[in-house]
Design a protein around this motif. Structure first.
Motif, PDB file in Angstrom:
ATOM      1  N   ASN A 103      45.022  63.761  61.835  1.00  0.00           N
ATOM      2  CA  ASN A 103      45.184  62.354  62.186  1.00  0.00           C
ATOM      3  C   ASN A 103      44.186  61.986  63.281  1.00  0.00           C
ATOM      4  O   ASN A 103      43.797  62.839  64.085  1.00  0.00           O
ATOM      5  N   LEU A 155      46.268  58.933  58.949  1.00  0.00           N
ATOM      6  CA  LEU A 155      47.003  60.162  58.669  1.00  0.00           C
ATOM      7  C   LEU A 155      46.559  60.737  57.340  1.00  0.00           C
ATOM      8  O   LEU A 155      46.388  59.990  56.358  1.00  0.00           O
ATOM      9  N   TRP A 196      55.111  61.967  59.114  1.00  0.00           N
ATOM     10  CA  TRP A 196      55.445  60.700  59.751  1.00  0.00           C
ATOM     11  C   TRP A 196      56.655  60.042  59.083  1.00  0.00           C
ATOM     12  O   TRP A 196      57.571  59.578  59.759  1.00  0.00           O
ATOM     13  N   ARG A 197      56.666  60.020  57.771  1.00  0.00           N
ATOM     14  CA  ARG A 197      57.772  59.350  57.077  1.00  0.00           C
ATOM     15  C   ARG A 197      59.095  60.082  57.303  1.00  0.00           C
ATOM     16  O   ARG A 197      60.149  59.445  57.430  1.00  0.00           O
ATOM     17  N   THR A 212      55.345  51.975  67.312  1.00  0.00           N
ATOM     18  CA  THR A 212      54.566  52.457  66.164  1.00  0.00           C
ATOM     19  C   THR A 212      55.190  51.969  64.870  1.00  0.00           C
ATOM     20  O   THR A 212      56.410  52.092  64.684  1.00  0.00           O
ATOM     21  N   GLU A 247      54.215  51.772  60.413  1.00  0.00           N
ATOM     22  CA  GLU A 247      53.258  52.009  59.339  1.00  0.00           C
ATOM     23  C   GLU A 247      52.764  50.660  58.835  1.00  0.00           C
ATOM     24  O   GLU A 247      53.537  49.708  58.715  1.00  0.00           O
ATOM     25  N   LEU A 259      48.945  54.018  60.780  1.00  0.00           N
ATOM     26  CA  LEU A 259      49.948  53.514  61.711  1.00  0.00           C
ATOM     27  C   LEU A 259      49.284  52.542  62.678  1.00  0.00           C
ATOM     28  O   LEU A 259      48.106  52.678  63.005  1.00  0.00           O
ATOM     29  N   VAL A 285      52.000  60.167  68.699  1.00  0.00           N
ATOM     30  CA  VAL A 285      52.950  60.249  67.593  1.00  0.00           C
ATOM     31  C   VAL A 285      52.496  61.267  66.554  1.00  0.00           C
ATOM     32  O   VAL A 285      53.314  61.916  65.900  1.00  0.00           O
ATOM     33  N   GLY A 286      51.189  61.435  66.401  1.00  0.00           N
ATOM     34  CA  GLY A 286      50.666  62.411  65.453  1.00  0.00           C
ATOM     35  C   GLY A 286      50.938  63.852  65.834  1.00  0.00           C
ATOM     36  O   GLY A 286      50.698  64.767  65.031  1.00  0.00           O
TER      37      GLY A 286
END
Length: 470
Positions: A20, A33, A41-42, A62, A64, A76, A136-137
């Motif tokens: 990412n 991503l 992420w999902r 954050t 999507e 994102l 977040v990644g």
């Protein structure tokens, strides 16, 4: 949103994880991503713990979004942090609170089946005096029997700097500034010998950690993980380790060291009348234009004028050289609930340069600090006399913080002022023949349009209000 590949600029600090990468497009902060990261992420977004962290503001906002830039499986959009700072610009209490947030997030993630790939202090930023996790990644599913992959980074960029301050009374900022990867266990081991080796956190996280690193220096990561699983390392043990780190970090406070600057407002020589007149002038200058997006208070000390600027700006960065003063300001702002002022540790005569890979991974302060309002109160004489910076250089430096039209409020301390005389007493005679009010005003007028000036009642200080670029 514009076409996904139009004006897409890669963030220089985001390249170490190929799964990412962060990009900028206009005012949007985006993260591309790959297939694996998109699936992670999902799953993360569907978990019970992550939405709670988002709602609490502990992780940056954050969502999507679309369309997806070429070469990525998903994208994102993150909230934009008002001002990006670096850990070597934080005070001890700031670094400790950032470390505690990192551990709190990890402790919430592990029981839900997630961990973080790394443990770097650079994974955190600030909304005023509230830390926020931005990477977040970094979240990934945890695999039972594997230790926290970010432990070494956490030690090097957060725990070890805190140990330096709490146990040795050392300022950690020069250590982190000199090495983007932080302080090595081997360096710490050499500092914590004799009785020091038994101080809180040192036996396990310095000496044992260093011994393990040396013992496994030739082992692959896979081999180390296999050894850990064979030794019975479990997710429950990982959670217990995080709890132990939380208890340790909570204890790593630093007593306030003696500092001339902590009591500067009482000892700086302003009369009550001077102070009142100065405050009215600054308040009028701040109110004279539209609300500033970003204001800088250079040489902020206890934050008196940074707080005033916060009434007329969306966000204020308050820069002060003394880490103890910044620590006190940070604690005070948190107690007050002031969320629009970010205090930072920085020597204005030696501001943060570009660092990391190719010198751009960590942007220099001058590149980040493009402001609509610049306050430089009682700072010019410290640079021009105390640090031997020519007045022309000081004026050029101040004007460089704002685009044309930005407002500048600057104070010139006359050479006959008691504070200036004290600085001059430590310099060779006649070293600064050009350090005069008329020369300063001439130089300021060449770079800015001076719209107002005021001599303080004491007669030895002058305030100027100017517009950068005229």
């Amino acid at each position: 949103m514009a076409h996904p590949d139009t004006d897409l600029r890669a963030e220089p600090a985001s390249f170490r994880d190929p799964a990412n990468r962060v990009f900028h497009q206009g005012t949007d902060v985006l993260r591309g991503l790959d297939e694996r990261a998109a699936a992670d992420w999902r799953a993360l977004a569907a978990s019970d713990f992550f939405p709670v962290l988002l709602d609490q503001g502990k992780v940056c906002g954050t969502v999507e979004t679309s369309p997806v830039p070429q070469g990525w499986a998903a994208v994102l959009r993150h909230e934009r942090i008002p001002f990006v700072s670096h850990p070597y610009e934080w005070s001890h209490a700031m670094l400790r609170d950032a470390a505690l947030l990192h551990l709190e997030i990890l402790r919430a993630a592990l029981p839900a089946g997630f961990t973080t790939k790394d443990g770097s202090a650079y994974n955190l930023q600030w909304r005023g005096v509230e830390p926020v996790f931005i990477d977040v990644g970094s979240f990934t599913p945890v695999r039972d029997g594997e230790p926290w992959a970010g432990y070494r980074q956490f030690c090097q960029t957060m725990l070890y700097p805190l140990l330096l301050g709490a146990h040795l009374g050392l300022d950690f900022q020069p250590w982190l500034r000199s090495r983007v990867d932080g302080v090595e266990a081997d360096q710490m081991r050499r500092l914590f010998t004799g009785r020091r080796r038994f101080l809180a956190g040192v036996p396990t996280h310095v000496h044992l950690h260093d011994a393990m690193q040396r013992r496994n220096a030739r082992s692959s990561t896979t081999e180390v993980r296999t050894q850990m699983r064979a030794a019975g390392y479990s997710r429950d043990l990982a959670v217990a380790t995080v709890r132990g780190l939380q208890r340790l970090v909570n204890r790593l406070d630093r007593p306030t060291p003696a500092s001339h600057w902590i009591d500067y407002q009482r000892t700086c020589g302003y009369t009550a009348e001077d102070r009142a007149v100065k405050e009215r002038f600054v308040a009028a200058a701040l109110a004279a234009g539209s609300t500033a997006r970003l204001a800088l208070d250079l040489g902020a000390n206890d934050g008196r004028y940074a707080r005033l600027a916060a009434r007329h700006a969306d966000y204020v960065v308050a820069v002060e050289q003394d880490p103890a003063v910044v620590d006190g300001l940070y604690r005070a702002l948190r107690a007050e609930g002031e969320r629009r002022v970010l205090p930072l540790v920085m020597d204005l005569a030696d501001p943060s340069p570009g660092g990391g890979w190719r010198g751009v991974e960590r942007a220099a302060f001058a590149e980040r600090a493009r402001a609509d309002v610049v306050l430089a109160l009682a700072v010019v004489h410290h640079l021009a006399i105390g640090r031997n910076v020519p007045l022309l250089e000081v004026v050029d430096w101040l004007a460089g913080f704002g685009a044309p039209g930005a407002r500048l409020v600057v104070e010139f301390v006359h050479p006959e002022d008691p504070m200036a005389r004290r600085l001059l007493a430590n310099k060779p005679e006649n070293l600064f023949p050009d350090y005069r009010r008329d020369e300063f005003e001439r130089l300021l007028g060449a770079r800015c349009r001076v719209v107002d000036r005021l001599d303080l009642p004491s007669g030895t200080r002058t305030l100027f209000r100017a517009v950068i670029g005229g």
